[in-house]
Design a protein around this motif. Sequence first.
Motif, PDB file in Angstrom:
ATOM      1  N   PRO A 459       0.866  -1.220  -0.178  1.00  0.00           N
ATOM      2  CA  PRO A 459      -0.094  -0.330  -0.140  1.00  0.00           C
ATOM      3  C   PRO A 459       0.969   1.390   0.176  1.00  0.00           C
ATOM      4  O   PRO A 459       0.650   2.313  -0.907  1.00  0.00           O
ATOM      5  N   PHE A 460       1.989   1.533  -0.075  1.00  0.00           N
ATOM      6  CA  PHE A 460       2.461   2.766   0.603  1.00  0.00           C
ATOM      7  C   PHE A 460       3.516   2.902  -0.789  1.00  0.00           C
ATOM      8  O   PHE A 460       4.712   3.544  -1.050  1.00  0.00           O
ATOM      9  N   THR A 461       3.403   1.866  -1.600  1.00  0.00           N
ATOM     10  CA  THR A 461       4.126   1.964  -3.538  1.00  0.00           C
ATOM     11  C   THR A 461       3.396   3.398  -3.672  1.00  0.00           C
ATOM     12  O   THR A 461       3.787   3.306  -4.883  1.00  0.00           O
ATOM     13  N   ARG A 462       2.499   3.582  -3.363  1.00  0.00           N
ATOM     14  CA  ARG A 462       1.625   4.848  -4.110  1.00  0.00           C
ATOM     15  C   ARG A 462       2.848   6.599  -4.151  1.00  0.00           C
ATOM     16  O   ARG A 462       2.586   7.301  -5.133  1.00  0.00           O
ATOM     17  N   ARG A 463       3.418   6.224  -3.178  1.00  0.00           N
ATOM     18  CA  ARG A 463       4.974   7.275  -3.235  1.00  0.00           C
ATOM     19  C   ARG A 463       5.873   6.816  -3.576  1.00  0.00           C
ATOM     20  O   ARG A 463       5.852   5.655  -2.979  1.00  0.00           O
ATOM     21  N   PRO A 464       6.976   7.516  -4.206  1.00  0.00           N
ATOM     22  CA  PRO A 464       8.800   7.141  -4.094  1.00  0.00           C
ATOM     23  C   PRO A 464       9.419   6.487  -3.833  1.00  0.00           C
ATOM     24  O   PRO A 464       9.115   7.207  -1.766  1.00  0.00           O
ATOM     25  N   LEU A 465       9.084   4.927  -3.376  1.00  0.00           N
ATOM     26  CA  LEU A 465       9.630   4.211  -2.090  1.00  0.00           C
ATOM     27  C   LEU A 465      11.154   3.760  -2.719  1.00  0.00           C
ATOM     28  O   LEU A 465      11.227   3.302  -3.649  1.00  0.00           O
ATOM     29  N   PHE A 466      11.903   3.762  -1.663  1.00  0.00           N
ATOM     30  CA  PHE A 466      13.235   3.664  -1.850  1.00  0.00           C
ATOM     31  C   PHE A 466      14.272   2.432  -0.160  1.00  0.00           C
ATOM     32  O   PHE A 466      13.660   2.808   0.799  1.00  0.00           O
ATOM     33  N   ILE A 467      14.064   1.528  -0.802  1.00  0.00           N
ATOM     34  CA  ILE A 467      13.985  -0.021   0.390  1.00  0.00           C
ATOM     35  C   ILE A 467      15.783  -0.592   0.354  1.00  0.00           C
ATOM     36  O   ILE A 467      16.463  -1.056  -0.813  1.00  0.00           O
ATOM     37  N   ILE A 468      16.163  -0.461   1.627  1.00  0.00           N
ATOM     38  CA  ILE A 468      17.488  -1.129   1.772  1.00  0.00           C
ATOM     39  C   ILE A 468      17.075  -2.313   3.194  1.00  0.00           C
ATOM     40  O   ILE A 468      16.841  -1.824   3.858  1.00  0.00           O
ATOM     41  N   LEU A 469      17.380  -3.338   2.067  1.00  0.00           N
ATOM     42  CA  LEU A 469      18.157  -4.346   3.241  1.00  0.00           C
ATOM     43  C   LEU A 469      18.869  -4.913   3.307  1.00  0.00           C
ATOM     44  O   LEU A 469      19.348  -6.125   2.309  1.00  0.00           O
ATOM     45  N   ASP A 470      18.898  -5.473   4.690  1.00  0.00           N
ATOM     46  CA  ASP A 470      20.474  -6.090   5.128  1.00  0.00           C
ATOM     47  C   ASP A 470      19.899  -7.147   6.635  1.00  0.00           C
ATOM     48  O   ASP A 470      20.895  -7.075   7.699  1.00  0.00           O
ATOM     49  N   CYS A 471      19.445  -8.125   5.909  1.00  0.00           N
ATOM     50  CA  CYS A 471      18.793  -8.976   7.192  1.00  0.00           C
ATOM     51  C   CYS A 471      18.421 -10.370   6.532  1.00  0.00           C
ATOM     52  O   CYS A 471      18.076 -10.531   5.453  1.00  0.00           O
ATOM     53  N   PRO A 472      18.158 -11.031   6.673  1.00  0.00           N
ATOM     54  CA  PRO A 472      17.866 -12.775   6.841  1.00  0.00           C
ATOM     55  C   PRO A 472      16.729 -13.049   6.213  1.00  0.00           C
ATOM     56  O   PRO A 472      16.074 -12.225   6.253  1.00  0.00           O
ATOM     57  N   ASN A 473      16.396 -13.443   5.042  1.00  0.00           N
ATOM     58  CA  ASN A 473      15.585 -14.011   3.722  1.00  0.00           C
ATOM     59  C   ASN A 473      15.095 -12.767   3.453  1.00  0.00           C
ATOM     60  O   ASN A 473      13.725 -11.874   3.160  1.00  0.00           O
TER      61      ASN A 473
END
Length: 631
Positions: A459-473
Motif C-alpha cells: 500500500p505504501f508504493t503509492r509514493r516514491p519508495l526506496f528500500i535497503i534491506l541487509d537482513c536474513p530472507n
Amino acid sequence: MEDAAQVAEIVRRFEQLRQRTSELFTDLHDLPQFGKHQWQAYFSRTFQAFSELWSLQRSRRAVLEAHAGLRRFHIGEMASKIAQLYYHWYLRSSLHGELVRSFEFYCSIRERKYLSQDVLVAEANGKGHARKRKELHPGNAVDTDNHRQDQDKDSDKDQDKDQDKNQDTDQDSNSKDRSGAGQTSPKRNDSKTDSDNAEQQQPATLESLTDLCHKQRRYYARFAVVCLLLDKVALLQDGLLADMEQLQQYWTEQLGPVEGQQWVKYAAEIRDFVAAERTVVIEHACDAAQHAIRAAGQAAVSGGSAAGGGAAARDKRGTEKQSWPQRRLDGRLVQRHRQAHARESRRVTLEEAIIINTGTSSVKFSELTMDMFRMLQSLEQYGDSKAENPHKYLLYRPSVSHFLSFLACAEKELRPMGGMLLFISGDQEIRSGADGVALKTCNSREQEFNVLLPSDLAPFTRRPLFIILDCPNSKSFERIQSPFDQPLMLLYGPRVSLGSRHRLFPLFLSSFLEGLCCLAGVTSVAQTVWMQLEELYGKVVSQLDTILCTSPGSLRALLCDAFLHKFVINFLLFNVTVSLCVDYSPAMFASSAPVISVGDKSQVTPVRTAVASMIRLFPSPCLSLFALEEA
C-alpha cells in the motif's frame, strides 16, 4: 535597586514560568513521535516559555538567588532541559543546527559544573547555595551565540570558596545553617535572622542522593549521544569517559556497587561504540610521527597492536581536524546535484527515512546501533547548518504494527514527488521457506505479529519508495510490485558474510572508501593517499553517471536526489569491489529490484580498473585479498 513590590513581581513571574515550563516539558512525553502538525506548535510554546525563564534568571539572578531560592543546581536543570529540547527538535526536524545548540548547552553545563557531584550533594543536603556571578551560558533558549563572550574575573576565587564550603558541610552536615535570604556569595553569613536559625540543615537521604545520581547519569548519557552524532570523539574519550570513571567511584562509595555498576555499563557501551565506529583514521602529515609514537606506546601497554584513534589536534570542546571519513554529503555538492538534474521531468526528493535495526548482537549505545548511526549520518549534509535533511525515524526492534504506524504517518507527511527511504538491518532469522523479515525476536506463535511481509509494504508504493534491506530472507521482497506507476527501488545485501566484524554492506552504502578500507583490513591511511582515493572515487562516479543517464525514467527520478544517488552509486561499486576478491562467489553480491544495468563489458571495465587503482594504493599485505591482475 528594586523596591519590595518589584521584587515580589519578579519572584511571582519566576515561579509562574518555572511551573509552566515544568508542565510543558512533562507533557512533551505524551506527544506522538510523528506528525509535524501535532507537535510543532507545542514545541514552539515550550521553547518560548523556556526562553522567558532563561532570560529572567539571567537578568534578575541576584534577586532570584536572594528571594526565590535560585541555586546552581536549578540553573543546571534548566540548561539540561533546554539542551534536551534542542536535541528532540533535531530528531523531529533533522536540522543540524539544533543539534549544535544542544551540544553548546550540554558543554556549558559541564564547563560550569552545574551538575557536578559537589553541587548535587549540596543540593541533597539542602545547602545548595547561589553564586553571584556572570554566567558563561547562552542568553536565552533561542539564541546561543553570545554565551562565549561572557567572562568572570572572580570565577577561580569563587570556585575555591565553593569547594572549601562543600568540604566543611561534608565533615559536619548539621553544624551550619543555610545562608540568609540576602546572601548571594558562597561566604557564610554570620549575622543570621530568626528564620535562618529556624531552618536547620538535614543530611542527605539515600532517596535524594539516588535521585540526583540518576539525573547526573542521564545527563551524561544524553550528552554522549549528542557528541557521537557530532563526531566529538575527542571530548567523549578525554572528557566524558574520564568524568564517568570518577563519578563511578564516587557513587559506589555513596550508594553502593549497584549504582556504580550502572556507570560502568554506560562507560563500557560508549567505549565499545566508539571503537567499533572508527574503522579507519586519516593520518595528517604533521601528526604521523606523533601517532606512531603513541601507537607504539599503547601497544606496549596493552601487549598488542594499538587500535586506531584520532591523531588530530583537539581543543577542550573536542574540535578536531578532518581525520575520519566523512559520511555526510557536502552541502555545496548537494546543491550542484539538484541544479544538474533540474531539467528532469520527474524529480524525487527524499523527505522521510525510517531506519530500523532488528538485531540482538549489534554494537549499540542506548537504542542507537552502529548501522542506524551510520545511516543517520549518511542522510545529512555538512557545511550548512540550515540545510534541509530528510526527516528520520529511528526504530530499534519495533513490532510490525508499531513500524507500520510510523510508515503511514511518514507517507502522509510527503509533499508531491517527495520520496521515502526504508532501511532495515539485522540478524533475526525466521523459519525456512517463510516470506518476510523478522523485526524482533519471536517464537513460532508470535511470528505473524513480528514478521514484516512483502505484502505489508504494497500500500505504501503509492509514493516514491526506496528500500535497503541487509537482513536474513530479504530476497523475498523482490516480488514487490507497484501498481501506481511510482518510482520503486529495492537494494538487498549479500546472502553471506564477507568475513568482517562490521556489516560491510551498510558501511559501503554510507561511505564507499571507508567500506573499501574495512574490507581490505586497512585501519590507517595517509592524508595524501586519502586524497588520491577521493580523486579516483570522483572519477568513477562520473563514469557511472554516464552509464546511468540511459536508465529507465523511474530510476532517473530517484537519482535526482543526492542521497539516493549516493546509495545507488555505492551499491554498484560494492559489487565491483566484491568481484575483485580472490574468493568471491555469487552469494557475496548485493542485488536490486529492478535490476540496475551498468551496460556492457566495455562500460564496466573502466569502472573495475578505477576500483583496482584505489586498492593498489593500500599496503602490500592487503593486496593479497584481491585478484587485481584481472582488472
